[in-house]
Design a protein around this motif. Structure first.
Motif, PDB file in Angstrom:
ATOM      1  N   ILE A  54       0.855  -1.187   0.000  1.00 32.97           N
ATOM      2  CA  ILE A  54       0.000   0.000   0.000  1.00 32.97           C
ATOM      3  C   ILE A  54       0.890   1.236   0.000  1.00 32.97           C
ATOM      4  O   ILE A  54       1.803   1.344   0.827  1.00 32.97           O
ATOM      5  N   PRO A  55       0.662   2.200  -0.915  1.00 33.45           N
ATOM      6  CA  PRO A  55       1.424   3.457  -0.853  1.00 33.45           C
ATOM      7  C   PRO A  55       1.177   4.170   0.483  1.00 33.45           C
ATOM      8  O   PRO A  55       0.047   4.198   0.973  1.00 33.45           O
ATOM      9  N   ILE A  56       2.228   4.720   1.046  1.00 37.80           N
ATOM     10  CA  ILE A  56       2.142   5.411   2.344  1.00 37.80           C
ATOM     11  C   ILE A  56       2.668   6.833   2.179  1.00 37.80           C
ATOM     12  O   ILE A  56       3.727   7.036   1.582  1.00 37.80           O
ATOM     13  N   ILE A  57       1.920   7.802   2.704  1.00 44.99           N
ATOM     14  CA  ILE A  57       2.347   9.204   2.704  1.00 44.99           C
ATOM     15  C   ILE A  57       2.416   9.668   4.154  1.00 44.99           C
ATOM     16  O   ILE A  57       1.454   9.519   4.911  1.00 44.99           O
ATOM     17  N   LEU A  58       3.569  10.215   4.529  1.00 51.30           N
ATOM     18  CA  LEU A  58       3.794  10.710   5.887  1.00 51.30           C
ATOM     19  C   LEU A  58       3.588  12.224   5.903  1.00 51.30           C
ATOM     20  O   LEU A  58       4.091  12.927   5.025  1.00 51.30           O
ATOM     21  N   ILE A  59       2.828  12.729   6.870  1.00 50.10           N
ATOM     22  CA  ILE A  59       2.576  14.164   6.972  1.00 50.10           C
ATOM     23  C   ILE A  59       2.963  14.643   8.368  1.00 50.10           C
ATOM     24  O   ILE A  59       2.922  13.876   9.340  1.00 50.10           O
ATOM     25  N   SER A  60       3.340  15.912   8.424  1.00 50.73           N
ATOM     26  CA  SER A  60       3.711  16.489   9.721  1.00 50.73           C
ATOM     27  C   SER A  60       3.767  18.003   9.595  1.00 50.73           C
ATOM     28  O   SER A  60       4.075  18.533   8.526  1.00 50.73           O
ATOM     29  N   THR A 102      15.190  13.922   2.285  1.00 47.99           N
ATOM     30  CA  THR A 102      16.323  13.718   3.184  1.00 47.99           C
ATOM     31  C   THR A 102      15.876  13.057   4.484  1.00 47.99           C
ATOM     32  O   THR A 102      16.533  12.145   4.984  1.00 47.99           O
ATOM     33  N   PHE A 103      14.753  13.498   5.028  1.00 41.48           N
ATOM     34  CA  PHE A 103      14.243  12.929   6.266  1.00 41.48           C
ATOM     35  C   PHE A 103      13.929  11.445   6.079  1.00 41.48           C
ATOM     36  O   PHE A 103      14.231  10.622   6.949  1.00 41.48           O
ATOM     37  N   LEU A 104      13.319  11.104   4.935  1.00 36.38           N
ATOM     38  CA  LEU A 104      12.984   9.700   4.680  1.00 36.38           C
ATOM     39  C   LEU A 104      14.245   8.855   4.587  1.00 36.38           C
ATOM     40  O   LEU A 104      14.271   7.711   5.070  1.00 36.38           O
ATOM     41  N   GLU A 105      15.306   9.396   3.965  1.00 37.23           N
ATOM     42  CA  GLU A 105      16.567   8.653   3.867  1.00 37.23           C
ATOM     43  C   GLU A 105      17.182   8.454   5.251  1.00 37.23           C
ATOM     44  O   GLU A 105      17.716   7.382   5.560  1.00 37.23           O
ATOM     45  N   GLU A 106      17.108   9.478   6.098  1.00 39.87           N
ATOM     46  CA  GLU A 106      17.677   9.374   7.444  1.00 39.87           C
ATOM     47  C   GLU A 106      16.946   8.314   8.269  1.00 39.87           C
ATOM     48  O   GLU A 106      17.559   7.609   9.075  1.00 39.87           O
ATOM     49  N   GLU A 107      15.633   8.183   8.070  1.00 42.27           N
ATOM     50  CA  GLU A 107      14.834   7.219   8.820  1.00 42.27           C
ATOM     51  C   GLU A 107      14.793   5.854   8.141  1.00 42.27           C
ATOM     52  O   GLU A 107      14.179   4.920   8.663  1.00 42.27           O
ATOM     53  N   GLY A 108      15.421   5.725   6.958  1.00 45.17           N
ATOM     54  CA  GLY A 108      15.405   4.454   6.236  1.00 45.17           C
ATOM     55  C   GLY A 108      14.051   4.120   5.652  1.00 45.17           C
ATOM     56  O   GLY A 108      13.688   2.947   5.499  1.00 45.17           O
ATOM     57  N   LEU A 109      13.262   5.146   5.295  1.00 42.67           N
ATOM     58  CA  LEU A 109      11.901   4.938   4.790  1.00 42.67           C
ATOM     59  C   LEU A 109      11.753   5.300   3.316  1.00 42.67           C
ATOM     60  O   LEU A 109      10.631   5.339   2.805  1.00 42.67           O
ATOM     61  N   GLU A 110      12.884   5.593   2.616  1.00 40.26           N
ATOM     62  CA  GLU A 110      12.767   6.103   1.257  1.00 40.26           C
ATOM     63  C   GLU A 110      12.137   5.094   0.298  1.00 40.26           C
ATOM     64  O   GLU A 110      11.531   5.467  -0.708  1.00 40.26           O
TER      65      GLU A 110
END
Length: 810
Positions: A761-767, A777-785
Motif C-alpha cells: 500500500i502506498p504510504i504518505i507521511l505528513i507532519s 532527506t528525512f525519509l533517507e535518514e529514517e530508512g523509509l525512502e
C-alpha cells in the motif's frame, strides 16, 4: 461584454503559452547572450603552405588570426635565419599536433618538440602607421618566438626531454617594432607536460592600438566572470542556509566554485597563471583539475538525484569513488605522467554526463520538480560542448570555441530556478501566514457551529430517549399485566388462553427488543459524527441477508418481495449501519404496504453512484410529511396498515447514517398509491486510511478527499489504524508523524512487519514539522525512502495537500 470575454480568453491563452515555454525561453535567452559575447567572427583569411597573404587587410580597423597551414618541423629546432629548409611539412594551427598526421599518415605524439614557421605578407607601412604586435595565447607548453630572425619572446624553458623542459602557461602581447615589411615568424615549441601540445590557441596579429583593447576586454571580462561566479557561489550557499531543505542550492554553490577555478585557469586570459611565476605552473595545472572534479561530482549529483530512482543512487556512489580517485590522481601523479592520465579521466567523465542526461529525461517524463529547467539547460550545455569540439577540431571555421560558455548555459538557468524557488518559498510563507490567520477565524466559527451542533444533537437524543421510553413503557406494561393475570389465575386459565397470552407477551417483548436495537445503533452517533467501521462487501449479499430476516414479517401480511439485482456491486462502507438502512426502509415499506401487495427492490449503477431502490404499494406520504422527514423536526409515527406502531425515528436514523457515508436518500411518494426510496452510495473503491490525532485537521482533509471520490477511513492513532488494517486493505495510507502512543514511524514499521507480500500500500507521511519542499532527506535518514512515497507538510491547505497526494499517486 463580448469583446471583454474575447480579450480575457486571448490573455489567458497567451499566459498559458508563456508558462509552458518559460524554460526553453530562458535557456534561449542565455544562449543568445553568451553567443553575442563569445562568438566573434574572424576574417576568413587562411595561410596556405606556410604563407599568409595579408596585403588586403585594413589593420587600422581589423586584427587577424594566424590560422591555416604553417610549415612544421618535427623534433627539430629550426634556425630562424635559415631561408629555405629542405625537410618541411605542413600542419594546421589552432588544434594540437597530436590530433594530426604527417604526410605518411602517422600521428604525432603529445610529448616532443617541433618548429612552426609562417611567412606573413603585410601591406606597406607609412610613417604614421602603428607598429604591429602579436597577441599570443598559451602555446603548449614552452616556446621561443622569433620575428624576422630576432628573438621576441620566450615562455618557459625549451627542452628536448623531460629533464630540460619547464612549462609555462603565460599569455603575452608582443610589439614588433622592427617589422617594417613582411613577417617571418618562427616558433620553437617543446612539450613534456600537457596532452594538448603545440599551437592550440590562435595567435592574433594587428596594430598595437587594436591588440591592447582586445587584451583589456578579455582580461576585464574574465575578472567580471570570476567575480560573478564567486558572488553566485556565495548566493547559493546563503540560499541553503536560509532554507536547509534546498540541498541542490548547496551543491550548486560548489559547482559555481569549481567553475570559478576553471575560469581562472582555463579561459583565454589565464588569470592565475599570469599572476604567478612559472614555478607555480604545474601546481596551478593540478588546481584546475580539482575544479573539474568539483564540477563533475556536484553537478552530476544534482542531475542524477532528480529522477528519484534507486539505480541512479548507485551511480552517485560510483561517481563519488570515481571523483575521489580523479582527485588523488590530479594531486599525486608525477608531472611526466600527469597530463596523459588526467586526459583519460576527463574523457571517461563523458559517461556520467550521458547518464545524467538519461536521469533528467526520465525526471521530465515522470514530471519531477524542476525537471524541465534542468533538461533544457543540460541539452543546451551538451549542444555547446559538441559545438566546442567541432570548432576546436576545425579552427578554419573562423569562430572561437565557446569554452566554459557551455557550462554557463547549464548553471545560469539553475540560478534562475533557485531564485524563483526562493521567491516562491517567501510568497508561500506569506500566504501561509495569511492562511493561518484565516484558519484561526474559521476555527472560531467552527467551534461555535460545533457547539450548536452538539446542543442540537443532545436535544435530539433527549427527544429520542423520551420517545423510546414512552413506546417501551406501553408494551412492557401490557406484558406485565398479562403475566399478573396468568399468575393470579394460572390453574383456571385454559391452555388455549395461555397460548394466546404468551403470544401477546412474545410480540410485545419482540417489539421492545427492536426498539432497543435501534437505540443501540443510534448510540454510535456522537457530537463529532459517526464512528464508522468500514469494510469492502457485496451489496447483493447484504440485501439477501436483510430480505431473509424480514421475510416472515412480509409473509404475515401476504406481501411478496420482488428483487431485481442484475449487477454484482461491491462498496466500501460500514456494513452493519448500511444493513440497518436497508432493513429499516424495507421494514417500513412492509409496514405501510397494503395486504397481499408487493415490495420491489432494485440495484443499479447511475454514474459515480450505486443506487438501491425500494418501492412499495401502500399508504404513501404527503409532501409535508416528506419535508418533515428531511428536516430536523421530530415527527410522530403513524400506525401501519395492520396497526403496527413505531418510534417515528427510523428514517431520520437512515438519513444520518447515509450522511456519514456521504450518501443520499431520495423519497418520492403519492398518497394512497405507495412510496419509492432511492439510496445512493459512492461506488468508488479508492479508499484511504487517514491517521491523525488532530480531529479538526483529519475531518477537514477527509471532507476534501471525499469530495474527490475517496472513501475515507479515519483513525486517531496508530493502534486504531492497525485495527482498521486488520479488516480492510485501503488504496492509500496517510499518517501523521507525531501522535500519542504509537507514532507514524512506529505504525509504518509495524504495518510492514504484519502485511502480506501482496499487500503493498502506498504510504504518505505528513507532519507540521515537514519542509514545504525537499522532504526526501528525512525519509533517507529514517530508512523509509523505499517504503514511504512522500513526506508532506500539514501547513498546506487541505485542497492543495489533496492535490499533491493525487499527483504523487499518478
Amino acid at each position: 461584454m463580448i469583446f471583454r470575454v474575447f480579450f480575457s480568453s486571448i490573455q489567458k491563452s497567451f499566459c498559458n503559452t508563456v508558462k509552458f515555454c518559460r524554460y526553453p525561453l530562458i535557456c534561449l535567452l542565455v544562449l543568445g547572450g553568451t553567443i553575442s559575447c563569445r562568438f566573434d567572427a574572424y576574417p576568413t583569411l587562411l595561410a596556405d603552405q606556410g604563407v599568409l597573404d595579408g596585403h588586403s587587410v585594413n589593420f587600422r580597423r581589423d586584427t587577424i588570426p594566424l590560422i591555416g597551414q604553417w610549415e612544421f618541423y618535427w623534433n627539430e629546432f629550426l634556425d630562424p635565419k635559415q631561408v629555405s629548409p629542405t625537410n618541411k611539412s605542413y600542419l594546421k594551427v589552432g588544434v594540437p599536433w597530436f590530433s594530426q598526421a604527417n604526410e605518411e599518415g602517422e600521428g604525432y605524439p603529445s610529448y616532443g618538440y617541433a618548429t612552426y614557421r609562417l611567412k606573413v605578407r603585410l601591406p606597406k607601412r607609412t610613417n604614421q602607421s602603428q607598429p604591429y604586435s602579436l597577441f599570443v595565447p598559451v602555446l603548449h607548453s614552452a616556446y621561443k618566438m622569433y620575428a624576422n630572425g630576432q628573438l621576441v619572446a620566450e615562455n618557459g624553458k625549451l627542452g628536448i626531454n623531460v629533464a630540460t623542459h619547464e612549462p609555462s602557461f603565460h599569455t603575452k602581447i608582443l610589439p614588433l617594432t622592427s617589422v617594417n615589411g613582411d613577417l617571418d615568424l618562427v616558433i620553437h615549441i617543446s612539450n613534456f607536460s600537457h596532452k594538448y601540445a603545440g599551437i592550440h590557441g590562435l595567435i592574433r596579429l594587428g596594430h598595437l592600438d587594436r591588440i591592447i583593447p582586445l587584451w583589456n576586454v578579455n582580461y576585464t571580462v574574465s575578472w567580471m566572470i570570476m567575480l560573478f561566479l564567486g558572488f553566485l557561489s556565495i548566493y547559493h550557499a546563503l540560499v541553503y542556509f536560509i532554507n536547509r531543505s534546498e540541498k541542490n542550492a548547496l551543491r550548486m554553490s560548489y559547482v559555481y566554485l569549481g567553475i570559478l577555478i576553471l575560469s581562472s585557469t582555463l579561459i583565454e586570459s589565464r588569470i592565475l597563471f599570469n599572476l604567478f611565476p612559472d614555478t607555480f605552473c604545474m601546481p596551478l595545472f593540478r588546481f584546475s583539475r580539482i575544479g573539474i572534479v568539483i564540477v563533475l561530482y556536484f553537478g552530476a549529483s544534482i542531475l542524477l538525484s532528480l529522477a528519484q530512482m534507486r539505480v541512479f543512487k548507485k551511480v552517485i556512489s560510483f561517481l563519488k569513488l570515481y571523483c575521489l580517485t580523479f582527485l588523488m590522481v590530479s594531486v599525486l601523479t608525477p608531472v611526466r605522467h600527469l597530463a596523459e592520465i588526467v586526459f583519460y579521466f576527463e574523457t571517461l567523465s563523458a559517461f556520467f554526463i550521458l547518464v545524467s542526461l538519461v536521469s533528467v529525461s526520465l525526471a521530465l517524463y515522470l514530471q519531477r520538480k524542476d525537471s524541465q529547467l534542468y533538461f533544457y539547460s543540460l541539452v543546451l550545455a551538451v549542444f555547446g560542448g559538441i559545438i566546442d569540439l567541432l570548432l576546436i577540431s576545425n579552427p578554419n571555421f573562423g569562430y572561437r570555441p565557446m569554452g566554459l560558455v557551455s557550462l554557463y548555459l547549464f548553471i545560469l538557468p539553475q540560478t534562475l530556478g533557485v531564485t524563483f524557488g526562493l521567491v516562491r518559498v517567501y510568497k508561500r510563507s506569506e500566504s501561509i501566514s495569511k492562511e493561518l490567520y484565516k484558519r484561526k477565524e474559521a476555527l472560531e466559527k467552527k467551534v461555535k457551529a460545533r457547539t450548536m451542533e452538539l446542543e442540537k444533537a443532545n436535544r435530539w437524543k433527549a427527544n429520542f430517549v423520551s420517545l423510546i421510553s414512552h413506546d417501551l413503557r406501553s408494551p412492557l406494561n401490557s406484558v406485565n399485566q398479562i403475566l399478573d393475570v396468568i399468575d393470579f389465575s394460572f390453574s383456571e386459565t385454559s391452555e388455549e388462553e395461555k397460548k394466546k397470552f404468551l403470544g401477546i407477551c412474545k410480540s410485545g417483548v419482540s417489539q421492545s427488543l427492536r426498539m432497543l436495537e435501534q437505540l443501540l445503533d443510534v448510540s454510535r452517533f456522537d457530537a463529532f459524527g459517526t464512528k464508522l467501521i468500514q469494510t469492502k462487501f457485496s451489496v447483493n449479499e447484504l440485501l439477501n441477508e436483510i430480505i431473509e430476516s424480514i421475510e416472515p414479517l412480509a409473509t404475515l401480511k401476504g406481501i411478496r418481495i420482488q428483487k431485481d439485482t442484475p449487477i454484482e456491486a461491491e462498496i466500501i462502507a460500514d456494513r452493519t449501519l448500511i444493513g440497518e438502512v436497508f432493513k429499516n426502509i424495507l421494514t417500513n415499506s412492509i409496514k405501510y404496504s397494503y395486504l397481499n401487495s408487493e415490495v420491489w427492490v432494485g440495484v443499479s449503477f447511475k454514474g459515480k453512484w450505486l443506487s438501491v431502490e425500494i418501492r412499495d404499494r401502500g399508504l404513501g406520504m404527503s409532501e409535508e410529511q416528506i419535508h418533515k422527514l428531511n428536516g430536523d423536526e421530530n415527527i410522530k409515527s403513524t400506525p401501519g396498515t395492520a396497526g403496527e406502531r413505531g418510534t417515528g425515528l427510523g428514517l431520520q436514523l437512515c438519513m444520518n447514517i447515509l450522511e456519514a457515508h456521504f450518501g443520499k436518500l431520495r423519497i418520492n411518494s403519492v398518497l394512497g398509491v405507495g412510496s419509492s426510496f432511492e439510496i445512493s452510495l459512492s461506488k468508488s473503491t479508492k479508499s484511504v486510511l487517514l491517521v491523525d490525532d488532530s480531529g479538526n485537521f483529519r475531518s477537514e482533509l477527509a471532507e476534501v478527499m471525499r469530495r474527490n471520490q475517496w472513501i475515507v477511513i479515519e483513525a486517531g492513532n496508530g493502534e486504531e489504524a492497525l485495527s482498521h488494517l486488520a479488516r480492510i486493505t485501503p488504496s492509500l495510507i496517510i499518517t501523521d508523524l507525531h501522535m500519542p502512543g504509537m507514532n507514524g514511524i512506529s505504525l509504518i514499521h509495524e504495518w510492514e512487519g504484519r502485511r502480506n507480500q501482496n499487500q503493498k500500500i502506498p504510504i504518505i507521511l505528513i507532519s507540521s514539522d515537514a519542509p514545504l519542499t525537499g522532504g526526501e532527506t528525512f525519509l533517507e535518514e529514517e530508512g523509509l525512502e523505499t517504503i514511504v512515497s512522500a513526506y508532506l507538510s500539514k501547513m498546506y491547505k487541505a485542497e492543495d495537500l489533496c492535490q499533491q497526494i493525487e499527483l504523487i499517486l499518478e
